[in-house]
Motif scaffolding. Structure first.
Motif, PDB file in Angstrom:
ATOM      1  N   GLY A 399       1.068  -1.240   0.007  1.00 26.51           N
ATOM      2  CA  GLY A 399      -0.139   0.030   0.009  1.00 26.51           C
ATOM      3  C   GLY A 399       0.965   1.242  -0.157  1.00 26.51           C
ATOM      4  O   GLY A 399       0.175   2.279  -0.216  1.00 26.51           O
ATOM      5  N   VAL A 400       2.148   1.202   0.152  1.00 23.76           N
ATOM      6  CA  VAL A 400       2.802   2.185   0.134  1.00 23.76           C
ATOM      7  C   VAL A 400       3.641   2.593  -1.181  1.00 23.76           C
ATOM      8  O   VAL A 400       3.723   3.625  -1.496  1.00 23.76           O
ATOM      9  N   ASP A 401       3.937   1.436  -1.871  1.00 15.93           N
ATOM     10  CA  ASP A 401       4.595   1.619  -3.324  1.00 15.93           C
ATOM     11  C   ASP A 401       4.231   0.575  -4.068  1.00 15.93           C
ATOM     12  O   ASP A 401       3.418  -0.150  -3.683  1.00 15.93           O
ATOM     13  N   ALA A 402       5.119   0.027  -5.019  1.00 18.68           N
ATOM     14  CA  ALA A 402       4.847  -1.066  -6.071  1.00 18.68           C
ATOM     15  C   ALA A 402       5.505  -2.236  -5.201  1.00 18.68           C
ATOM     16  O   ALA A 402       5.272  -3.402  -5.935  1.00 18.68           O
ATOM     17  N   TYR A 403       6.042  -2.273  -3.976  1.00 18.95           N
ATOM     18  CA  TYR A 403       6.679  -3.413  -3.582  1.00 18.95           C
ATOM     19  C   TYR A 403       5.641  -4.104  -2.460  1.00 18.95           C
ATOM     20  O   TYR A 403       5.889  -3.642  -1.408  1.00 18.95           O
ATOM     21  N   PRO A 404       5.265  -5.172  -2.396  1.00 19.11           N
ATOM     22  CA  PRO A 404       4.886  -5.952  -1.214  1.00 19.11           C
ATOM     23  C   PRO A 404       5.928  -6.390  -0.577  1.00 19.11           C
ATOM     24  O   PRO A 404       7.107  -6.584  -1.097  1.00 19.11           O
ATOM     25  N   ARG A 405       5.893  -6.336   0.737  1.00 17.82           N
ATOM     26  CA  ARG A 405       6.803  -6.345   1.514  1.00 17.82           C
ATOM     27  C   ARG A 405       6.711  -7.827   2.308  1.00 17.82           C
ATOM     28  O   ARG A 405       5.570  -8.106   2.844  1.00 17.82           O
ATOM     29  N   VAL A 406       7.620  -8.450   2.776  1.00 20.01           N
ATOM     30  CA  VAL A 406       7.765  -9.519   3.606  1.00 20.01           C
ATOM     31  C   VAL A 406       8.295  -9.543   4.907  1.00 20.01           C
ATOM     32  O   VAL A 406       9.483  -9.155   4.774  1.00 20.01           O
ATOM     33  N   TYR A 407       7.745  -9.697   5.955  1.00 20.09           N
ATOM     34  CA  TYR A 407       8.302  -9.501   7.383  1.00 20.09           C
ATOM     35  C   TYR A 407       8.366 -10.968   7.899  1.00 20.09           C
ATOM     36  O   TYR A 407       7.368 -11.926   7.927  1.00 20.09           O
ATOM     37  N   SER A 408       9.529 -11.419   8.719  1.00 14.86           N
ATOM     38  CA  SER A 408       9.608 -12.439   9.546  1.00 14.86           C
ATOM     39  C   SER A 408       9.318 -12.192  11.071  1.00 14.86           C
ATOM     40  O   SER A 408       9.738 -11.362  11.461  1.00 14.86           O
ATOM     41  N   ILE A 409       8.261 -13.156  11.573  1.00  9.92           N
ATOM     42  CA  ILE A 409       7.728 -13.049  13.006  1.00  9.92           C
ATOM     43  C   ILE A 409       9.070 -13.233  13.764  1.00  9.92           C
ATOM     44  O   ILE A 409       9.081 -12.424  14.878  1.00  9.92           O
ATOM     45  N   GLU A 410       9.850 -14.149  13.381  1.00  9.55           N
ATOM     46  CA  GLU A 410      10.802 -14.748  14.202  1.00  9.55           C
ATOM     47  C   GLU A 410      12.046 -13.749  14.498  1.00  9.55           C
ATOM     48  O   GLU A 410      12.228 -13.368  15.683  1.00  9.55           O
ATOM     49  N   SER A 411      12.118 -13.114  13.418  1.00 11.30           N
ATOM     50  CA  SER A 411      13.467 -12.153  13.443  1.00 11.30           C
ATOM     51  C   SER A 411      12.809 -10.717  13.648  1.00 11.30           C
ATOM     52  O   SER A 411      13.606  -9.691  13.936  1.00 11.30           O
ATOM     53  N   LYS A 412      11.590 -10.401  13.578  1.00 11.30           N
ATOM     54  CA  LYS A 412      10.993  -9.146  13.674  1.00 11.30           C
ATOM     55  C   LYS A 412      11.631  -8.135  12.856  1.00 11.30           C
ATOM     56  O   LYS A 412      11.489  -6.967  12.994  1.00 11.30           O
ATOM     57  N   ARG A 413      11.936  -8.734  11.627  1.00  9.29           N
ATOM     58  CA  ARG A 413      12.394  -7.652  10.561  1.00  9.29           C
ATOM     59  C   ARG A 413      11.694  -7.785   9.321  1.00  9.29           C
ATOM     60  O   ARG A 413      11.122  -8.897   8.903  1.00  9.29           O
ATOM     61  N   LEU A 414      11.955  -6.808   8.426  1.00  9.65           N
ATOM     62  CA  LEU A 414      11.667  -7.003   7.088  1.00  9.65           C
ATOM     63  C   LEU A 414      12.620  -7.650   6.261  1.00  9.65           C
ATOM     64  O   LEU A 414      13.713  -7.370   6.444  1.00  9.65           O
ATOM     65  N   VAL A 415      12.335  -8.649   5.614  1.00 11.02           N
ATOM     66  CA  VAL A 415      13.226  -9.642   5.057  1.00 11.02           C
ATOM     67  C   VAL A 415      13.267  -9.764   3.538  1.00 11.02           C
ATOM     68  O   VAL A 415      14.312  -9.936   2.833  1.00 11.02           O
ATOM     69  N   GLU A 416      12.168  -8.908   2.796  1.00 13.96           N
ATOM     70  CA  GLU A 416      12.128  -8.784   1.480  1.00 13.96           C
ATOM     71  C   GLU A 416      11.221  -7.961   0.714  1.00 13.96           C
ATOM     72  O   GLU A 416      10.096  -7.897   1.387  1.00 13.96           O
ATOM     73  N   LYS A 417      11.661  -7.283  -0.296  1.00 19.00           N
ATOM     74  CA  LYS A 417      10.635  -6.483  -1.005  1.00 19.00           C
ATOM     75  C   LYS A 417      10.227  -7.300  -2.163  1.00 19.00           C
ATOM     76  O   LYS A 417      11.346  -7.694  -3.048  1.00 19.00           O
ATOM     77  N   LEU A 418       9.207  -7.529  -2.652  1.00 21.20           N
ATOM     78  CA  LEU A 418       8.951  -8.341  -3.723  1.00 21.20           C
ATOM     79  C   LEU A 418       9.065  -7.460  -5.101  1.00 21.20           C
ATOM     80  O   LEU A 418       7.923  -6.973  -5.405  1.00 21.20           O
ATOM     81  N   LYS A 419      10.083  -7.314  -5.790  1.00 16.77           N
ATOM     82  CA  LYS A 419      10.127  -6.691  -7.036  1.00 16.77           C
ATOM     83  C   LYS A 419       9.540  -7.708  -8.147  1.00 16.77           C
ATOM     84  O   LYS A 419       9.112  -7.228  -9.273  1.00 16.77           O
TER      85      LYS A 419
END
Length: 502
Positions: A399-419
């Motif tokens: 919803g922010v730009d053209a990239y869906p983001r993937v977050y890891s619950i375990e690491s509590k971090r953003l792990v990937e932007k789906l280009k």
């Protein structure tokens, strides 16, 4: 291991870099100019640090610090007890949809506002007999005011529904009578439609502004609509005056949880404890739960989207906010903090904060200047959406730009932007590439909606580039692409031979 003396000596330049980043992001031009002048020596002696500013902004560090301070003050609320429970995610799950495997760009000629999949029962006339078949469909709602049903396998459009006079913002299906579709529109109307025949069963015009949310309860006994006219409507199958921004229903249909624009509270509507009144109205018990970790009433963000965890009865909530750092908060759904002995406050326990910042150990996450990216200021005007993966180990945000983001619950971090760029090498592995000519590329404009197809482990996305993207895991993506290339045409001919839907 880095010597402690080195860490201490690097703290001063890092602090200056964080302050500089804060001044730049908040457009404090005069102060920034003076700061650069007075801190010139530190900036010149640490060019790499100031050329590549810290990945975690100062405001995010302060938010984390406040959260930790509150945790330390609350009796019996230590890090061990406040950590995310083991039942939230499946540790062995490492595969999730992230590779692009198909693009449908001819469904709508206008922005696609919502998307999901559903198995639709269609009756066709084949070989001198009537035949009922279940076809996996992509259902899309668009700014062109239509709802379209597109075969997930072939890309053929099977049906078009034109019942609304404005863009279609939300679509849902009844959990038991799966042919019953609920749709909501910018024209303020809500419709119940038989998705097999396109017959409108009932039209509701109780809102006088855009209806932004429409959902069935998991038990199918109710449905809910939320509108920009500041009302939340609850319909019983067989009102309130709050400016609703977001809502979710717990898996057991016990509570409806509502977020309100410019409010630091989530409102819990008890769907099981109601009082009947004349004229079929019901009055629901509503309680307020503060999202601020310190229990105050300062409104620093709005709950833009709310989703309950998928595999433990909604024990946890993810709340997307309009915070300038892309903050997403994980709460325990019901547990509240105890500030005084014997007195339970209405402040929800924050288990984790996720920010729109890549994990240092993740693969490089780059962005193209040609892709629209929300600035700190414009985040207030975005419509972020959240989506759990069925494993509970990952969730998606868009919803922010053209990239869906993937977050890891375990690491509590953003792990990937789906280009989403895909390529085939000698061993047929899928990978992300930077090829602008690659047909299987990601979105080129803001992603507006997402859906997770649990049956096929597929991520479906749509957006302002007027396209629908299908994302799969490594192996599933290859299989689907192979099926489309080798069998797609034959299956398309088979469908073409069948008569129109009865």
């Amino acid at each position: 291991m880095v010597p402690a003396s080195n860490l201490i000596s690097s703290a001063n330049p890092l602090t200056h870099a964080l302050v500089l980043q804060f001044l730049e992001s908040n457009n404090y031009k005069n102060t920034l100019a003076e700061f650069r002048k007075e801190a010139n020596e530190i900036i010149e002696n640490n060019p790499k640090l100031f050329d590549e500013l810290p990945s975690k902004p100062l405001t995010a560090i302060v938010q984390d610090y406040i959260l930790e301070e509150v945790r330390n003050e609350v009796e019996k609320l230590d890090l061990v007890k406040s950590k995310i429970d083991d039942d939230l995610y499946t540790p062995e799950t490492t595969i999730y949809p992230r590779y692009i495997c198909e693009t449908f760009s001819q469904i709508h000629s206008s922005n696609i506002l919502t998307v999901r999949t559903q198995n639709i029962l269609l009756t066709n006339y084949n070989d001198n007999d009537f035949e009922t078949v279940s076809i996996p469909m992509i259902i899309t709602g668009s700014a062109d005011k239509s709802i379209k049903f597109t075969s997930l396998l072939t890309g053929d459009i099977h049906n078009v529904c034109d019942v609304h006079k404005g863009g279609v913002l939300a679509i849902d299906f009844h959990p038991i009578y799966t042919n019953v579709m609920l749709s909501a529109s910018m024209d303020g109307s809500v419709a119940l439609i038989d998705s097999s025949t396109m017959e409108v069963k009932q039209m509701f015009k109780d809102h006088n502004k855009s209806v932004v949310r429409a959902k069935f309860s998991p038990d199918g006994a109710m449905f809910f609509t939320a509108s920009y006219d500041h009302t939340l409507n609850i319909y019983s199958l067989g009102s309130s005056s709050t400016p609703t921004q977001s809502l979710c229903i717990l898996p057991d249909s016990s509570y409806l949880i509502v977020g309100i624009r410019d409010s630091n509270y989530l409102h819990y509507v008890n769907l099981q404890n109601t009082k009947s009144k004349p004229q079929y109205f019901h009055y629901f018990e509503i309680t307020k739960h503060n999202m601020n970790a310190n229990g105050d009433d300062w409104v620093s963000f709005t709950a833009m989207d709310i989703i309950a965890s998928p595999n433990n009865g909604g024990k946890y909530l993810l709340v997307a906010t309009d915070d300038e750092n892309g903050r997403i908060i994980m709460f325990k759904t019901f547990n509240t903090t105890n500030y005084d002995e014997g007195v339970t406050s209405s402040t929800l326990i924050q288990l984790a904060n996720f920010y729109d910042i890549p994990s240092p150990e993740s693969s490089p996450i780059s962005s193209s200047p040609s892709i629209p990216v929300a600035t700190d200021f414009s985040r207030k005007f975005t419509n972020p959406r959240l989506l759990w993966h069925s494993s509970g180990k990952y969730f998606y945000a868009c919803g922010v730009d053209a990239y869906p983001r993937v977050y890891s619950i375990e690491s509590k971090r953003l792990v990937e932007k789906l280009k989403g760029h895909a390529c085939n090498n000698d061993d047929s592995k899928m990978c992300n590439s930077e090829s602008d000519n690659d047909k299987l590329s990601g979105h080129s404009d803001v992603v507006r909606g997402m859906w997770y197809d649990e049956e096929r482990d597929l991520l479906i996305t749509c957006g302002f580039d007027k396209s629908v993207k299908i994302w799969g895991s490594d192996e599933l993506c290859r299989e689907l692409m192979k099926d489309l290339k080798e069998g797609g045409e034959q299956k398309r001919i088979l469908f073409m031979r069948r008569n129109t839907i009865v």
